[in-house]
Write an enzyme that holds these catalytic residues in place. Structure first.
Site, PDB file in Angstrom:
ATOM      1  N   GLU A  56       7.597  61.614  45.713  1.00 22.70           N
ATOM      2  CA  GLU A  56       8.070  61.742  47.093  1.00 22.70           C
ATOM      3  C   GLU A  56       9.517  61.251  47.233  1.00 22.70           C
ATOM      4  O   GLU A  56       9.890  60.248  46.634  1.00 22.70           O
ATOM      5  CB  GLU A  56       7.156  60.909  48.004  1.00 22.70           C
ATOM      6  CG  GLU A  56       7.475  61.048  49.486  1.00 22.70           C
ATOM      7  CD  GLU A  56       6.632  60.140  50.358  1.00 22.70           C
ATOM      8  OE1 GLU A  56       6.097  59.145  49.842  1.00 22.70           O
ATOM      9  OE2 GLU A  56       6.501  60.435  51.557  1.00 22.70           O
ATOM     10  N   LYS A  93       5.647  66.949  55.626  1.00 21.92           N
ATOM     11  CA  LYS A  93       4.569  65.944  55.613  1.00 21.92           C
ATOM     12  C   LYS A  93       3.822  65.901  56.947  1.00 21.92           C
ATOM     13  O   LYS A  93       4.421  65.697  57.998  1.00 21.92           O
ATOM     14  CB  LYS A  93       5.226  64.584  55.302  1.00 21.92           C
ATOM     15  CG  LYS A  93       4.285  63.416  55.125  1.00 21.92           C
ATOM     16  CD  LYS A  93       5.105  62.209  54.636  1.00 21.92           C
ATOM     17  CE  LYS A  93       4.272  60.982  54.382  1.00 21.92           C
ATOM     18  NZ  LYS A  93       5.061  59.896  53.757  1.00 21.92           N
ATOM     19  N   CYS A 113       2.201  62.269  50.148  1.00 21.03           N
ATOM     20  CA  CYS A 113       1.895  60.832  50.218  1.00 21.03           C
ATOM     21  C   CYS A 113       0.728  60.458  51.134  1.00 21.03           C
ATOM     22  O   CYS A 113      -0.420  60.697  50.800  1.00 21.03           O
ATOM     23  CB  CYS A 113       3.152  60.037  50.568  1.00 21.03           C
ATOM     24  SG  CYS A 113       2.963  58.276  50.159  1.00 21.03           S
TER      25      CYS A 113
END
Lengths: 380, 380
Positions: free
Chosen positions: B114, B191, B228
């Site tokens: 990430e 994300k 993540c």
């Protein structure tokens, strides 16, 4: 019989590491905050008792909500072809001893393995005699038997049975009955997801449950039951969480080297994702049937479908877990927890706040539509 | 600095067991069907390379769909306060070496950790200078740099960066850019779930993604990216599966003893629940910042937020997994898989068939409503 010698437990093998290494391994594999719980010495024949507790910080405005659960994993004591009444009686006797042992360990909520009153005979696809094991959830002999023990021991008891629903044309269900600590029938939940996998031909006997995702508000905490194969379904776990569960029990019956690597993952992931405790209970031992059956895997017919590997455990909202019970012996896992850890974990990780339920309500509604097209990015 | 000595890896500790015990432990912990993959000897400074493959039966009507993925975990090579251009250049140099090594191992799809083009500086909550690391997803310097390497090596590259969206008022996003094996920009994903946990104060910088759950149909398989913190959200994983993903990458940056016990659980559970491969990539090393910051945990301000423990791994649809990369060193994990295993696993376990999406579409729609009341069973 599988013909190979079964190992006793993963933890027993790991304990051969030196102390410092084992400490590092345990920290990664089991997380932090789980420790041994002192309980009185309990004499119980053929029952290995382990006991643990999870750490939880004190809060300023709420008292701790301490609960002790008891997870009971057992072999069927008689041959699978023993008469039904005898088999059930032998299991009731075994259960009584386990519940009395749990009472001595001050257990508040006791849970059996899946379909605990019978051999796990669904692999045979025979209707006779197995359907005769089915009982009325509210008034059947097992519920009545457990009501006495629940009252006597001030204990909530979760009793997963094969249910006969006489009010709806005698159909069968895979059902968990909840009996409260006053000995009253509290309610039931029917297994939501039914396997059609190899020997787990359960769709021969019962359909997908129609009881939704009930959470039972007992005196010892808000509890729910995700029966066996439902542990593979994150949405099933999710709805129990959304309905407020603090502890979700997963009474199971599972075998084999394809399933065992998943066993430590799924109930524990559910605990993490939903900020509640999960209690995974597996049957133990090998059950041999009188008539041979095939397993839908091109292999010759046979009379057993492998070793139920036990290894029952409890996972906490923060991802810590207890060691597992034995892979080969009857066992009782006693675990003390402070249910305040659920909300503390929600506050810490924020998984509910950041869940975007509205987004997924729309996505799943679209996905469930017959004419759904996936969001697929192609170059041309 | 954490002050304690970091262990190299869980697997290194377990390898101290005797061979027979280790075999039993591995079978339970890692499942079956993962073995070492032979690759040419590759010289690459400061890069530990491990390579594995997953077994998959041949089918009669489909050819195997063999793909090799490369997961790259790395430390930031310069001090975090080095000028942005220098930092980025040093990371580009490191990346080029890793991609060249991956090319020698015949990797088809390469994925970074990430926000790989910068220190993971969101813990500081400072806007200056960190926002300056943000780049245009389609035309920024990192995308242009990787396009050349993708074309040269016939490799799909997933590049998670801090994105600057100049078309929408210069806002920032946490974004994964997908570059195809012809060197073309293929698309991006933002994300979906943003943490608000301790040092992971990322909501200071960007909002929840608005790109849905895209699956990119590349020449080497249908891939998606769950960035993540999205790995804590089963619904996020689920929608990538529903949209047809065969491999879902989880580029991450995570530290600490609260997170590490979860690391082996979540991406692996997603692989099981959704019958696809998952590739979990974590940053490695400890990053020290020039200005001190506090962590929202009552402790004094400090200049680092702990050790990124690496341990990147791949999990298969059947729940098997590779060992993890090192907890302390730069590493490249090469893994070969036959994507046919996805559909085979769906047929075997039947989790999609038994998923009851229609039920959950209704349940989640109800749950997302402001006036929702949970299904709570009370005695009185």
């Amino acid at each position: 019989m599988s013909g190979k010698e079964e190992i006793e437990s993963l933890e027993k093998l790991l304990s051969k590491l030196d102390v410092k290494d084992l400490e590092s391994v345990n920290k990664i594999l089991y997380g932090i905050g789980c420790s041994k719980l002192e309980i009185p010495k309990i004499e119980a024949e053929d029952l290995e008792i382990q006991s643990y507790k999870f750490a939880c910080p004190r809060e300023q405005t709420r008292l701790p909500k301490i609960t002790r659960v008891g997870l009971f994993q057992n072999k069927t004591p008689l041959e699978t072809w023993a008469p039904i009444q005898e088999q059930r009686q032998a299991l009731h006797n075994l259960a009584e001893k386990a519940i009395e042992a749990a009472a001595k360990a001050s257990v508040n909520i006791f849970c059996f393995q899946e379909a605990w009153t019978m051999p796990f005979a669904f692999c045979t696809r025979e209707k006779v005699p197995w359907c005769e094991y089915a009982e009325n959830a509210e008034k059947g002999p097992t519920t009545r038997f457990l009501q006495n023990l629940a009252l006597k021991n001030n204990m909530v008891i979760i009793s997963p049975i094969l249910e006969r629903d006489e009010d709806h044309n005698d159909v069968l269900w895979n059902t968990a009955v909840v009996i409260d600590n006053h000995g009253d029938y509290f309610g039931k939940h029917r297994k939501n997801h039914i396997p059609r996998v190899g020997d787990f031909n359960e769709s021969t006997y019962y359909m997908e449950g129609n009881t939704g995702h009930p959470v039972f508000e007992t005196e010892f905490g808000k509890i729910a039951i995700n029966i066996c194969y439902g542990r593979h379904h994150p949405l099933n776990w999710l709805m129990f969480g959304i309905n407020g569960a603090e502890i979700v029990f997963n009474p199971s019956a599972t075998t084999g080297e394809l399933s065992e690597p998943l066993w430590g993952i799924e109930a524990r992931n559910a605990a993490i994702a939903n900020s509640y405790f999960t209690c995974a209970i597996n049957r133990v031992g090998t059950e041999i049937f009188q008539n041979e059956f095939s397993s839908g895997n091109s292999k010759p017919a046979h009379k057993d479908f492998g070793h139920f590997y036990g290894a029952s455990y409890v996972a906490a909202p923060n991802g810590s877990r207890t060691p597992g019970l034995s892979r080969i012996n009857n066992g009782l896992l006693v675990c003390e927890m402070d249910l305040n850890l659920c909300r503390q974990t929600k506050d810490f990780w924020g998984l509910q706040m950041t869940q975007r339920l509205d987004l997924y309500a729309k996505s799943l509604t679209a996905a469930a539509d017959l004419y759904f097209k996936p969001q697929l990015i192609k170059k041309f």
